[in-house]
Design a protein around this motif. Sequence first.
Motif, short mmCIF file in Angstrom:
data_model
loop_
_atom_site.label_atom_id
_atom_site.label_comp_id
_atom_site.label_asym_id
_atom_site.label_seq_id
_atom_site.Cartn_x
_atom_site.Cartn_y
_atom_site.Cartn_z
N SER A 113 17.80 18.30 -39.20
CA SER A 113 16.75 18.56 -40.18
C SER A 113 16.25 17.23 -40.74
O SER A 113 17.03 16.40 -41.23
N GLN A 114 14.94 17.02 -40.66
CA GLN A 114 14.34 15.80 -41.17
C GLN A 114 14.56 15.67 -42.69
O GLN A 114 14.77 14.57 -43.20
N LEU A 115 14.51 16.79 -43.39
CA LEU A 115 14.70 16.76 -44.83
C LEU A 115 16.10 16.28 -45.17
O LEU A 115 16.29 15.47 -46.09
N MET A 116 17.09 16.79 -44.43
CA MET A 116 18.46 16.36 -44.66
C MET A 116 18.64 14.88 -44.32
O MET A 116 19.33 14.12 -45.01
N LEU A 117 18.01 14.48 -43.22
CA LEU A 117 18.12 13.08 -42.81
C LEU A 117 17.57 12.13 -43.88
O LEU A 117 18.16 11.09 -44.15
N LYS A 118 16.44 12.52 -44.47
CA LYS A 118 15.86 11.67 -45.51
C LYS A 118 16.82 11.53 -46.68
O LYS A 118 16.96 10.45 -47.26
N GLY A 119 17.47 12.64 -47.04
CA GLY A 119 18.43 12.58 -48.14
C GLY A 119 19.60 11.69 -47.81
O GLY A 119 20.06 10.89 -48.64
N ILE A 120 20.12 11.83 -46.59
CA ILE A 120 21.25 10.99 -46.17
C ILE A 120 20.86 9.52 -46.14
O ILE A 120 21.59 8.65 -46.63
N CYS A 121 19.70 9.24 -45.58
CA CYS A 121 19.27 7.83 -45.45
C CYS A 121 19.03 7.19 -46.80
O CYS A 121 19.25 5.98 -46.98
N ALA A 122 18.55 7.99 -47.74
CA ALA A 122 18.36 7.44 -49.08
C ALA A 122 19.68 6.96 -49.65
O ALA A 122 19.79 5.88 -50.24
N GLN A 123 20.74 7.79 -49.46
CA GLN A 123 22.05 7.41 -49.97
C GLN A 123 22.62 6.21 -49.20
O GLN A 123 23.22 5.31 -49.79
N ILE A 124 22.46 6.24 -47.89
CA ILE A 124 22.96 5.13 -47.09
C ILE A 124 22.26 3.83 -47.47
O ILE A 124 22.88 2.76 -47.56
#
Length: 877
Positions: free
Chosen positions: A513-524
């Motif tokens: 999911s692109q939405l989930m990826l964006k959230g993960i990348c923000a944290q990373i």
Amino acid sequence: MKKEADTLNVSPTSSKASLERERKILLDLGNDITKVRDKNDLIVLFSKRIKCLYYFTHTIVTLIDHKDETYSAFLLDNEASPIRTHAQYQQMVKARFPLNEPFIQAALASDDPISFVLEDIMNNPQSPPFLKVNYEGGVREILMTKLMNADKPMGFIHIYTDKPGGFSTEFRSIMKGIASQLSGAVSNILKNEDILNQEKEKSFLLDFSNDISCVRTKEDLEKAVSASLRKINPLGGYVIRKINDDGLTMSAYVYGSEAIPPDDELLQEVLSAKFPIEDGLQNRVLDSYIPLLFSTEREISRGIKSIYLQLWKRTGYKTMVGIRLRIADRNLGILWLAIDEVNIQLLKGICHQISIAMANIMANEEVETKQREQGFLIDFSNDIASVKTKPEFETAVFKVLENLLHTKLAMIQVIASDGFHLDPFMYDRSLYQNAVKDFDEIVANRINIEEPYTARVLSSESGVVFSVEDEAKTGNVFALLWKTTGFKNMYSLPLRAGNQNLGTIWLLADSLSQLMLKGICAQISIAIANIQANEKVLAYKKQLEQENDYLKEQIRTIYNFAEIIGSGDEMEKVYHLMSLVADSNSTVLVLGETGTGKELIARAIHNASPRKDKLMVKVNCAALPANLIESELFGHERGAFTGALDRRIGKFELANHSTLFLDEIGEMPLEAQAKLLRVIQERELERIGGKQTIKIDVRIIAATNRDLEEEVKAGRFRADLYYRLNVFPISLPPLRDRMEDIEPLSYFFVSKFSKNTGRRITKIAPGVIQQLRTYTWPGNVRELEHLIERSVLLSPEGVLKEVFIPKTSASEKNEVALLPNQSLEEVERSYIIEVLKRSSGKISGVGGAAEILDIPGNTLHSKMKKLNIGKADYFGK
């Protein structure tokens, strides 16, 4: 009216005893002043030491502020001051007095201490009020002594007395004599206080950074900011305003003040209001890269209508500082702080940390708002939140990706410090078990931001999805590697902090999911930014610790210049050359045999130079392995070679704006000589593995016991480097050429080792001195030092009666071997004359020529008579 300072020159009729007394007082006070380290030491010097010699009531030191042409109190003798209970005392202590008044102008114009009768000047229109207050306290006269720093007045010493005419000629002379030393002491105190303040600021920012790194919510931020700001501004309040989503208004985000009750209606109105950014104050702060200081009354009088100004006025906040909070090129909000004095660097450091914390909080708030239903993001955020190191971060990322997203990390790449290349930051090697060799080759080759795949990802807003099958058809080496994993898609997203690219993340999966990826990348991204910031802090801390260790190592020898002992003609020539070159930036080459004191000479030149305030850095070229010389001198970047786990600052950078002492330069390998020559010529260097050119300003002092001209001819030393170093050579004489210095050197070493060993040896027998003078000292001063140390340890009495000198030195044998072709009688006559010269004409007894020749004294007399040797042969030549 003022009393002109009595002449400070000793009159012809002054008694010898008076001159001796004055000289002794100046010497004693000078020694005391050299021990001054802080204000308390200076107070004790005046209140106890000088007061024991001369009568006066109290002393004050004031300093000049040339920016606003004022002077103010710096040091007060509160215990002795007769006006300490006066109603105006505290006000005067904090006051700034103008320099343009006649009283202080007279003090500035006088090169000597100048006194004033208070009754004559205190009522003059422009006279400072402290004159009258002191008069009311019983003071009748003041002696003003100007303090100078680099030919510029820096302040005054005020000495008060309740006895008219109480300052004697001798006291004025003493004050003039110690004025320059007092100026130096005050200057050193100011420098020490500045260093302490800087250290306190660094410590404060480090503590604040540690506190702020734990912040996750507005409540945490409020506690951390309130606790920290209370340390520097106990009575003032603050408010952090955040730019709202509309981009046009600002609202209170975090607030702290003990001056207003929490339920105050005006306060609640201000905290809940949205204030336009373009209100005449906030827009000015957001446009300024430095803190701005505002007067509450002035801004109200200018017509600013915002109700927060009324709240500040009612609270008693006369001045407010506004500092923008910013990440990269994005304004987050404003910190308003009630404070009178602004430390720009400290406030900028505080706001930088607050900005990072706000960015973290705002990112977390956005994630919680938009993706609340995805609980795994919260778990991931919690895991990342406590990460401080790369291994912790790797564990957290692998756990989330594998357990929650059922995928694996292909690669995280971080943009290097050059802003162009990317370095592997983290990857899962198990993904490429079918193509380990290909993977190792790809990782070993650094890519840059212009690589096609990377450029597409960095330029995208929300990342790019690559079809592994389609990309593999193009033959791209990366795509072929992806295909070996069996996954269908490569998901790649840019890692950013604000608008700044940190790097890229690459994930292999079938579907995400692109939405989930964006959230993960923000944290990373935040975690990587925090790790990088933490690594920088740790690297800086480590650098400080290294410099501190180096300083502690060097401080043990930096003040032992008293060991440069010698007053003979040969050493006077050396001192003359040192005095000529010390003030310049010229390269110095110190030549001399082993043990002649080349390092002491180098330190003395440095301490007499304009660079003396900085530490002289020493490198022993003979002690460094050939493969480490370049790293030691020029430093290296992390990963530059095997074992380079951290960035290292080289000795050249460490000695920037100071002096670099290259000891045993003749031992340096030819390869290193070439690189050293380039740095000396170009005044710039590059660390090993680095791309950045670093400008340096370093003075070179080199030393060697080799004959560099012969080394050049033999091809072991570069001629061009020799000419670069041989700008100002200083040759140190061997000890055998300065026999007149043996006695003072011997007494110095006896005193030194007597203290170290607990012996009480105070004298040296005349025969011992004679023995020492007859030896040729192939090891020079160092050999003499070790011989005295051994003799002191073996001496049971208070007089050194015996030293343990080798009977025949190698140099003596060489001298005999090098005699020209002569008859036996001529050889014997020449040798006896040389021995008589070394024994200062003494024939028999301890240290005599007969003892050295190992023959009876009568036999030597007979030989001298037979060979026609008279006093003229061994005296006066």
